[in-house]
Design an enzyme around this catalytic site. Sequence first.
Site, PDB file in Angstrom:
ATOM      1  NE  ARG A   2      -1.468  10.065  -7.760  1.00  0.00           N
ATOM      2  CZ  ARG A   2      -1.347  10.224  -6.447  1.00  0.00           C
ATOM      3  NH1 ARG A   2      -2.303  10.826  -5.765  1.00  0.00           N
ATOM      4  NH2 ARG A   2      -0.289   9.761  -5.813  1.00  0.00           N
TER       5      ARG A   2
ATOM      6  NE  ARG B  97      -1.719   5.489   2.511  1.00  0.00           N
ATOM      7  CZ  ARG B  97      -1.638   5.617   1.181  1.00  0.00           C
ATOM      8  NH1 ARG B  97      -2.478   6.381   0.555  1.00  0.00           N
ATOM      9  NH2 ARG B  97      -0.690   4.998   0.506  1.00  0.00           N
ATOM     10  N   PRO B  98      -0.159   7.178   8.305  1.00  0.00           N
ATOM     11  CG  PRO B  98      -0.271   5.909  10.254  1.00  0.00           C
ATOM     12  CD  PRO B  98      -1.064   6.278   9.033  1.00  0.00           C
TER      13      PRO B  98
ATOM     14  CG  ASP C 207       3.540   4.580  12.919  1.00  0.00           C
ATOM     15  OD1 ASP C 207       2.963   4.710  11.819  1.00  0.00           O
ATOM     16  OD2 ASP C 207       3.278   3.637  13.683  1.00  0.00           O
ATOM     17  CG  LEU C 208       4.725   0.910  11.006  1.00  0.00           C
ATOM     18  CD1 LEU C 208       3.884  -0.061  10.185  1.00  0.00           C
ATOM     19  CD2 LEU C 208       5.119   0.285  12.338  1.00  0.00           C
TER      20      LEU C 208
ATOM     21  CG  ASP D 279      -3.605  -0.953  -4.223  1.00  0.00           C
ATOM     22  OD1 ASP D 279      -2.386  -0.966  -4.448  1.00  0.00           O
ATOM     23  OD2 ASP D 279      -4.121  -0.314  -3.280  1.00  0.00           O
TER      24      ASP D 279
ATOM     25  CE  LYS E 177       0.126   3.765  -8.520  1.00  0.00           C
ATOM     26  NZ  LYS E 177       0.406   4.075  -7.109  1.00  0.00           N
ATOM     27  CG  ASN E 178       1.965   0.715  -6.268  1.00  0.00           C
ATOM     28  OD1 ASN E 178       2.092   1.893  -6.604  1.00  0.00           O
ATOM     29  ND2 ASN E 178       0.836   0.225  -5.785  1.00  0.00           N
TER      30      ASN E 178
ATOM     31  CB  CYS F  72      -4.859  10.453   0.646  1.00  0.00           C
ATOM     32  SG  CYS F  72      -4.719   8.697   0.940  1.00  0.00           S
TER      33      CYS F  72
HETATM   34  C1  EPZ Z   1       1.516   0.830  -0.811  1.00  0.00           C
HETATM   35  O1  EPZ Z   1       1.195   1.973  -0.027  1.00  0.00           O
HETATM   36  C2  EPZ Z   1       0.933   1.102  -2.190  1.00  0.00           C
HETATM   37  N1  EPZ Z   1       1.552   2.302  -2.765  1.00  0.00           N
HETATM   38  C3  EPZ Z   1      -0.582   1.305  -2.068  1.00  0.00           C
HETATM   39  O2  EPZ Z   1      -1.090   1.471  -3.394  1.00  0.00           O
HETATM   40  C4  EPZ Z   1      -1.195   0.043  -1.463  1.00  0.00           C
HETATM   41  O3  EPZ Z   1      -2.577   0.248  -1.280  1.00  0.00           O
HETATM   42  C5  EPZ Z   1      -0.540  -0.251  -0.103  1.00  0.00           C
HETATM   43  O4  EPZ Z   1       0.894  -0.351  -0.265  1.00  0.00           O
HETATM   44  C6  EPZ Z   1      -1.046  -1.540   0.518  1.00  0.00           C
HETATM   45  O5  EPZ Z   1      -0.826  -2.604  -0.359  1.00  0.00           O
HETATM   46  C7  EPZ Z   1       2.779   2.214  -3.320  1.00  0.00           C
HETATM   47  O6  EPZ Z   1       3.409   1.167  -3.315  1.00  0.00           O
HETATM   48  C8  EPZ Z   1       3.308   3.482  -3.947  1.00  0.00           C
HETATM   49  P1  EPZ Z   1       1.266   0.450   3.659  1.00  0.00           P
HETATM   50  P2  EPZ Z   1       1.847   2.147   1.446  1.00  0.00           P
HETATM   51  O7  EPZ Z   1       2.397   1.152   4.307  1.00  0.00           O
HETATM   52  O8  EPZ Z   1       3.246   1.667   1.440  1.00  0.00           O
HETATM   53  C9  EPZ Z   1      -0.569   1.672   7.794  1.00  0.00           C
HETATM   54  C10 EPZ Z   1      -2.293   2.505  -5.121  1.00  0.00           C
HETATM   55  O9  EPZ Z   1      -3.515   2.626  -5.296  1.00  0.00           O
HETATM   56  N2  EPZ Z   1       0.761   2.257   8.084  1.00  0.00           N
HETATM   57  O10 EPZ Z   1       1.363  -1.023   3.414  1.00  0.00           O
HETATM   58  O11 EPZ Z   1       1.593   3.531   1.902  1.00  0.00           O
HETATM   59  C11 EPZ Z   1      -1.334   2.502   6.771  1.00  0.00           C
HETATM   60  O12 EPZ Z   1      -1.989   3.570   7.390  1.00  0.00           O
HETATM   61  C12 EPZ Z   1      -1.723   2.721  -3.737  1.00  0.00           C
HETATM   62  O13 EPZ Z   1      -1.462   2.191  -6.010  1.00  0.00           O
HETATM   63  C13 EPZ Z   1       1.046   2.707   9.364  1.00  0.00           C
HETATM   64  O14 EPZ Z   1       0.207   2.621  10.263  1.00  0.00           O
HETATM   65  O15 EPZ Z   1       0.925   1.148   2.276  1.00  0.00           O
HETATM   66  C14 EPZ Z   1      -2.302   1.507   6.184  1.00  0.00           C
HETATM   67  O16 EPZ Z   1      -3.435   1.411   7.008  1.00  0.00           O
HETATM   68  C15 EPZ Z   1      -2.779   3.151  -2.719  1.00  0.00           C
HETATM   69  N3  EPZ Z   1       2.269   3.252   9.615  1.00  0.00           N
HETATM   70  C16 EPZ Z   1      -1.521   0.191   6.234  1.00  0.00           C
HETATM   71  O17 EPZ Z   1      -0.441   0.401   7.143  1.00  0.00           O
HETATM   72  C17 EPZ Z   1       3.231   3.355   8.644  1.00  0.00           C
HETATM   73  O18 EPZ Z   1       4.334   3.851   8.937  1.00  0.00           O
HETATM   74  C18 EPZ Z   1      -0.945  -0.229   4.895  1.00  0.00           C
HETATM   75  O19 EPZ Z   1      -0.076   0.784   4.478  1.00  0.00           O
HETATM   76  C19 EPZ Z   1       2.919   2.895   7.347  1.00  0.00           C
HETATM   77  C20 EPZ Z   1       1.691   2.342   7.092  1.00  0.00           C
END
Ligand code: EPZ
Length: 419
Positions: free
Chosen positions: A400, A122-123, A125-126, A308, A22-23, A117
């Site tokens: 999902r 889930r900000p 900003d990055l 995950d 999925k990811n 969620c």
């Molecule tokens: C991806 O989400 C996956 N989703 C998530 O899988 C997975 O848990 C996550 O990566 C971590 O491995 C998809 O690929 C569709 P992140 P993503 O940006 O990209 C913080 C599932 O169950 N952050 O690596 O949203 C954030 O808050 C889902 O399949 C910022 O602060 O994850 C979190 O604490 C759930 N600012 C951490 O980074 C930003 O701009 C990791 O988030 C972005 C993220």
Amino acid sequence: MGEFVVHGGHRLEGAVRINGAKNAALPIMAAAIMAEDPVLLHGIPRLRDVDVMTRVLQAVGAEVHWTAAHDLLIDPRSIQHYAVPLDLMQEMRASLFVTGPLLARLGQAQVFQPGGCNIGDRPIDLHVQGLHQLGAIPYEGDGILLLQCSTLQGSDIHLSYPSVGATENIMMAASRATGETRIRNAAMEPEIVDLAQFLETMGAVVRGAGTSEIRIVGQKELRGTEYTIIPDRIEAGTLALATAAAGGHVLLQNCIPDHVPGLWGRLREIGVEVREIDAENVEIIAPDRYKSASISIHTNPYPGFATDLQPQFTAFLLKVPGVHLISERVFENRLGHARELRRMGAQIVADQRVAMVYGGHSLHGAQVRALDLRAGAALVIAALSAETPTIIAGREIIERGYESLASRLQAVGADVTLT
Ligand code: EPZ
């Protein structure tokens, strides 16, 4: 809302074929927006999230349709809208992945700030920081994020956190920028490597994917292509943990062991036999009973233990006598499943980041609810070894991320039905 109804106590025996990831599917579907010609994707799982991404692509003007059970054809040539509808953004955070590709194709992109969620704020900003460094001007207000750019210009971007989504959004935009982009402290997940390989089949130049430094040399155009995505490592880990918890002997087909480096060693440490048959098949053999142990896991970005898989591993540890520690370091609130597991008699205490699991005690069925898709999978795992039936509300949430989960568990001996 539909339900999973699980009658526990059955060992799992047989073989399960792992679906496409999925990811990996979601960012790769978004990247297809940038192609000059149609893109044919193979191994795309039939999931609710894939359906939402399909509707996002259609909303901006792409033609998308299934040509076979898991083959998806995306024709981006008629794309002309740069705004993602609010309802689709609210349904799935990953709709954000189209921001970089829309900027690359149309010079602008409008999304809604995805809400937080169950697992955290889930900000984004990055994502905004990286796209801004590539030349996009952000306008934020009333929950709307509008990004505009005349051209995208390569840049040297350092991520304060190895965000998977931000790395992917920047990679996609950079592949159509002028000049070279360097992403430091990039995410290293297998899905990043898969996206890079997909972009390269479109003519992009991407180096270093899978390491913490990725370099992209932008191209004027990216061509249509045909590509098969990687198997879903989280689905593979989930089914391995289901077998370890329920007991039995299951062959995971189309599973790349190297994609879940943090799992197999822990299972072996606890007494589960993990046989890597070859590069794409892993056999899981659960012991008749677990010896007492004291296990601790800390989730971290890849190659650390995958967040995950944390809920599912927590549910499995309920079977292992002893006191175990779970530390969730990626998301600020991803232990909500502890409350639901307690309804089934689990002895587990948790705050937002740490849980103590007192394993080796029997579980009973209960009415429980899937808070997110991985928490839902954890409840299914716990229910497989509960002594009385469990009803898990939130079937749509679990679906999902897991295609035909009930029928595939039934095929290896579980008693799982849907309402
Ligand atoms: C991806 O989400 C996956 N989703 C998530 O899988 C997975 O848990 C996550 O990566 C971590 O491995 C998809 O690929 C569709 P992140 P993503 O940006 O990209 C913080 C599932 O169950 N952050 O690596 O949203 C954030 O808050 C889902 O399949 C910022 O602060 O994850 C979190 O604490 C759930 N600012 C951490 O980074 C930003 O701009 C990791 O988030 C972005 C993220």
